[in-house]
Design a protein around this motif. Structure first.
Motif, PDB file in Angstrom:
ATOM      1  N   GLY A  85       2.233  -4.345  -2.302  1.00 35.10           N
ATOM      2  CA  GLY A  85       2.231  -4.056  -3.732  1.00 35.10           C
ATOM      3  C   GLY A  85       2.295  -5.307  -4.592  1.00 35.10           C
ATOM      4  O   GLY A  85       2.130  -6.426  -4.097  1.00 35.10           O
ATOM      5  N   ARG A  86       2.559  -5.104  -5.882  1.00 34.51           N
ATOM      6  CA  ARG A  86       2.632  -6.230  -6.832  1.00 34.51           C
ATOM      7  C   ARG A  86       4.037  -6.794  -6.970  1.00 34.51           C
ATOM      8  O   ARG A  86       4.209  -7.902  -7.476  1.00 34.51           O
ATOM      9  CB  ARG A  86       2.134  -5.784  -8.208  1.00 34.51           C
ATOM     10  N   SER A 140      -0.389  -1.143  -7.336  1.00 33.48           N
ATOM     11  CA  SER A 140       0.848  -0.704  -7.983  1.00 33.48           C
ATOM     12  C   SER A 140       2.019  -1.568  -7.515  1.00 33.48           C
ATOM     13  O   SER A 140       1.921  -2.303  -6.528  1.00 33.48           O
ATOM     14  CB  SER A 140       1.124   0.767  -7.672  1.00 33.48           C
ATOM     15  N   ARG A 141       3.149  -1.418  -8.226  1.00 31.50           N
ATOM     16  CA  ARG A 141       4.317  -2.246  -7.936  1.00 31.50           C
ATOM     17  C   ARG A 141       4.743  -2.116  -6.470  1.00 31.50           C
ATOM     18  O   ARG A 141       4.915  -3.103  -5.774  1.00 31.50           O
ATOM     19  CB  ARG A 141       5.462  -1.849  -8.872  1.00 31.50           C
ATOM     20  N   HIS A 185       2.974  -0.144  -3.600  1.00 30.23           N
ATOM     21  CA  HIS A 185       1.750   0.636  -3.438  1.00 30.23           C
ATOM     22  C   HIS A 185       1.779   1.529  -2.194  1.00 30.23           C
ATOM     23  O   HIS A 185       1.595   2.732  -2.283  1.00 30.23           O
ATOM     24  CB  HIS A 185       0.544  -0.299  -3.386  1.00 30.23           C
ATOM     25  N   SER A 203       1.037   5.523  -5.765  1.00 32.09           N
ATOM     26  CA  SER A 203       0.307   4.468  -6.478  1.00 32.09           C
ATOM     27  C   SER A 203      -0.623   5.065  -7.539  1.00 32.09           C
ATOM     28  O   SER A 203      -0.968   6.245  -7.498  1.00 32.09           O
ATOM     29  CB  SER A 203      -0.524   3.642  -5.491  1.00 32.09           C
ATOM     30  N   LEU A 204      -1.038   4.235  -8.485  1.00 36.12           N
ATOM     31  CA  LEU A 204      -1.926   4.687  -9.551  1.00 36.12           C
ATOM     32  C   LEU A 204      -3.337   4.953  -9.036  1.00 36.12           C
ATOM     33  O   LEU A 204      -3.973   5.937  -9.405  1.00 36.12           O
ATOM     34  CB  LEU A 204      -1.968   3.639 -10.666  1.00 36.12           C
ATOM     35  N   ASN A 205      -3.825   4.080  -8.163  1.00 41.76           N
ATOM     36  CA  ASN A 205      -5.224   4.164  -7.725  1.00 41.76           C
ATOM     37  C   ASN A 205      -5.402   4.649  -6.293  1.00 41.76           C
ATOM     38  O   ASN A 205      -6.533   4.785  -5.834  1.00 41.76           O
ATOM     39  CB  ASN A 205      -5.888   2.789  -7.881  1.00 41.76           C
ATOM     40  N   ARG A 214      -1.536   8.834  -8.042  1.00 47.83           N
ATOM     41  CA  ARG A 214      -1.040   9.682  -9.124  1.00 47.83           C
ATOM     42  C   ARG A 214      -2.221  10.368  -9.803  1.00 47.83           C
ATOM     43  O   ARG A 214      -3.338   9.864  -9.822  1.00 47.83           O
ATOM     44  CB  ARG A 214      -0.277   8.836 -10.150  1.00 47.83           C
ATOM     45  N   PRO A 231       4.506   6.323 -13.131  1.00 47.29           N
ATOM     46  CA  PRO A 231       5.023   6.117 -11.776  1.00 47.29           C
ATOM     47  C   PRO A 231       6.060   7.157 -11.372  1.00 47.29           C
ATOM     48  O   PRO A 231       6.045   7.649 -10.244  1.00 47.29           O
ATOM     49  CB  PRO A 231       5.619   4.711 -11.834  1.00 47.29           C
TER      50      PRO A 231
END
Length: 494
Positions: free
Chosen positions: A30-31, A46-47, A49, A66-68, A80, A86
């Motif tokens: 993740g990030r 994502s933070r 992921h 995660s978003l993607n 998501r 989140p």
């Protein structure tokens, strides 16, 4: 070389970087700076992921809301829904996927390839089998290295490959189910499912079959006990009240069934670690008296505690334990924990159910149970996947670093867990906000502990300060071991 897993980054800013796993461990992508693979500049990441759990030669990946999403061989898992934040995305348990050799994982600009090495090993000593040895395997014994073959003078029968692996209880073929590349004793999923609520039955069946092949060898210690009743059951097995036949001595016997095939070399290593734990002798630690294994079933004979555990006590007190009574219990538990930490032993699985009680309220003794069992069972790989799809229960009492640094848990992590136990005893709720619908791993990685006086303003300020300090997210800002936390509690209670 033993079974191992390697992640190769073949595309993206981390191209050519590799991550290797030779034992049960975790990998977070993740990030966030605390991720094992951190990509702070990729907007598609994502933070936190995804989490990959490695238990060589098995591996499982879980998207963490995660978003993607995460792509495995081009197929999207997790992610998501459009418009969700989140926290909302975490409110749906995310998909898990078992991984195989050659699988590709893609997130944003990064692509990773999974490499799994699962060598054939000797059924006796665990040594890796060479090609010449593979061609001279012994029927009925599986593959044997030449050293072990020399110890069996009977003539080898040559065949293209060994007989299929079979369930130690029902006898059906389980080569596919037992795990990719795993060898050894195994109880199939169907038999294990039937035995989960009462694994003693599976153990008795394995003992009965072992008697037919014993040929004068000493009987296992467990055969000297008879089961009276079950005391409790959980994700790692069941505990029974048992009586020693020769003298009527009462003991608690824990039975655990491995969820993967168990090789002899791994079994011996694990039982050796248990012999070390038998040396822990303290008034506030449940004594481990005997241990052993039959096939893929493990048993542990322990000191019996006649007053239940702290989970039972919380229920008897109506959901909360009075502050004075709760802190007295935890101070005793910390005495035992401080002793273990001084010996270099970390518990790793502290929670109300592992704080056992002896005697009445006036003359109560508190004893820590299951010292090192969960940790050693996990690290031996016997528990299967414990942080992904097969996770047993919500990790209410697990510190954040236990996910991020799974195989190297230190005393400071026990401090968080025992403080979380005290928090739960006096407030009736866990330190983190953890609704049932929220992914437990998302809670552990992203949820800070709520200051205890926000739960109950009646908690004395000095005590609240000590508990909050022990629950700091950053392990460097906590009490570093049980002795420090014990002393802080003693000072707060003056």
């Amino acid at each position: 070389m033993s079974a191992n897993i390697k992640l190769e980054v073949i595309e993206g800013s981390m191209s050519k970087k590799e991550f290797q796993f030779q034992e049960h461990d975790t990998f977070v992508f993740g990030r966030a700076p605390d991720c094992h693979a951190c990509l702070p500049n990729d907007d598609y990441v994502s933070r936190h992921h995804f989490l990959l759990e490695a238990n060589p030669p098995d591996a499982c990946i879980r998207d963490l809301g995660s978003l993607n999403g995460t792509y495995v061989n081009g197929k999207k898992i997790g992610a998501r829904n459009k418009g969700e934040g989140p926290e909302q995305g975490a409110q749906r348990l995310q998909a898990e996927v078992d991984l195989s050799d050659g699988d590709r994982i893609k997130v944003g600009e990064t692509t990773l390839v999974v490499r799994i090495h699962a060598p054939l090993t000797c059924g006796q000593c665990g040594a890796e089998i060479t090609e010449p040895e593979k061609r001279s395997w012994r029927r009925g014994a599986g593959y044997l290295c030449w050293v072990c073959q020399a110890k069996r003078p009977e003539k080898a029968e040559v065949s293209p490959e060994p007989a299929s692996a079979r369930c130690g209880k029902c006898g059906k073929t389980v080569a596919d189910e037992a795990g990719r590349g795993r060898q050894g004793d195994y109880i199939c999923t169907a038999c294990r499912g039937k035995a989960e609520q009462n694994p003693w039955l599976a153990l008795e069946d394995l003992l009965a079959k072992a008697r037919l092949k014993r040929n004068g060898e000493p009987q296992p210690v467990i055969e000297g006990y008879e089961m009276i009743r079950q005391l409790g059951v959980g994700g790692y097995g069941a505990v029974y009240l048992a009586r020693r036949k020769k003298d009527g001595f009462l003991a608690a016997v824990k039975v655990m069934l491995a969820k993967v095939a168990v090789q002899e070399i791994s079994r011996k290593k694990f039982l050796h670690e248990m012999e070390v734990l038998k040396l822990l002798r303290h008034v506030n630690i449940v004594a481990l008296l005997e241990c052993g294994a039959i096939g893929s079933a493990f048993y542990f004979v322990m000191e019996y505690c006649d007053a239940g555990d702290v989970t039972d006590l919380i229920a008897r007190r109506g959901g909360r334990v009075p502050v004075a009574e709760a802190t007295a219990i935890i101070v005793q538990a910390l005495e035992g924990l401080a002793y273990a930490h001084a010996k270099g032993v970390v518990h790793r699985d502290l929670k109300p159910g592992n704080l056992l009680l002896v005697g009445d309220r006036v003359n109560r003794k508190v004893k820590l149970s299951d010292f090192g069992l969960a940790k050693s069972f996990d690290q031996a790989g016997f528990s299967g996947m414990t942080l992904t799809g097969q996770f047993a229960g919500t990790p209410l009492f697990m510190p954040r670093e236990q996910v991020l640094n799974y195989k190297r848990v230190k005393p400071v992590s026990d401090v968080w867990s025992i403080a979380a136990t005290l928090y739960f005893m006096v407030t009736g709720v866990p330190p983190r906000n953890a609704p049932k619908e929220v992914d437990p791993l998302a809670v552990v990685l992203g949820g800070d502990a709520v200051p205890i006086r926000e739960r109950d303003r009646n908690i004395p300020k000095p005590l609240a300060a000590a508990i909050d300090h022990a629950l700091a997210v950053d392990h460097k800002k906590r009490y570093q071991n049980a002795t420090e936390f014990r002393d802080a509690l003693a000072k707060a209670l003056r």
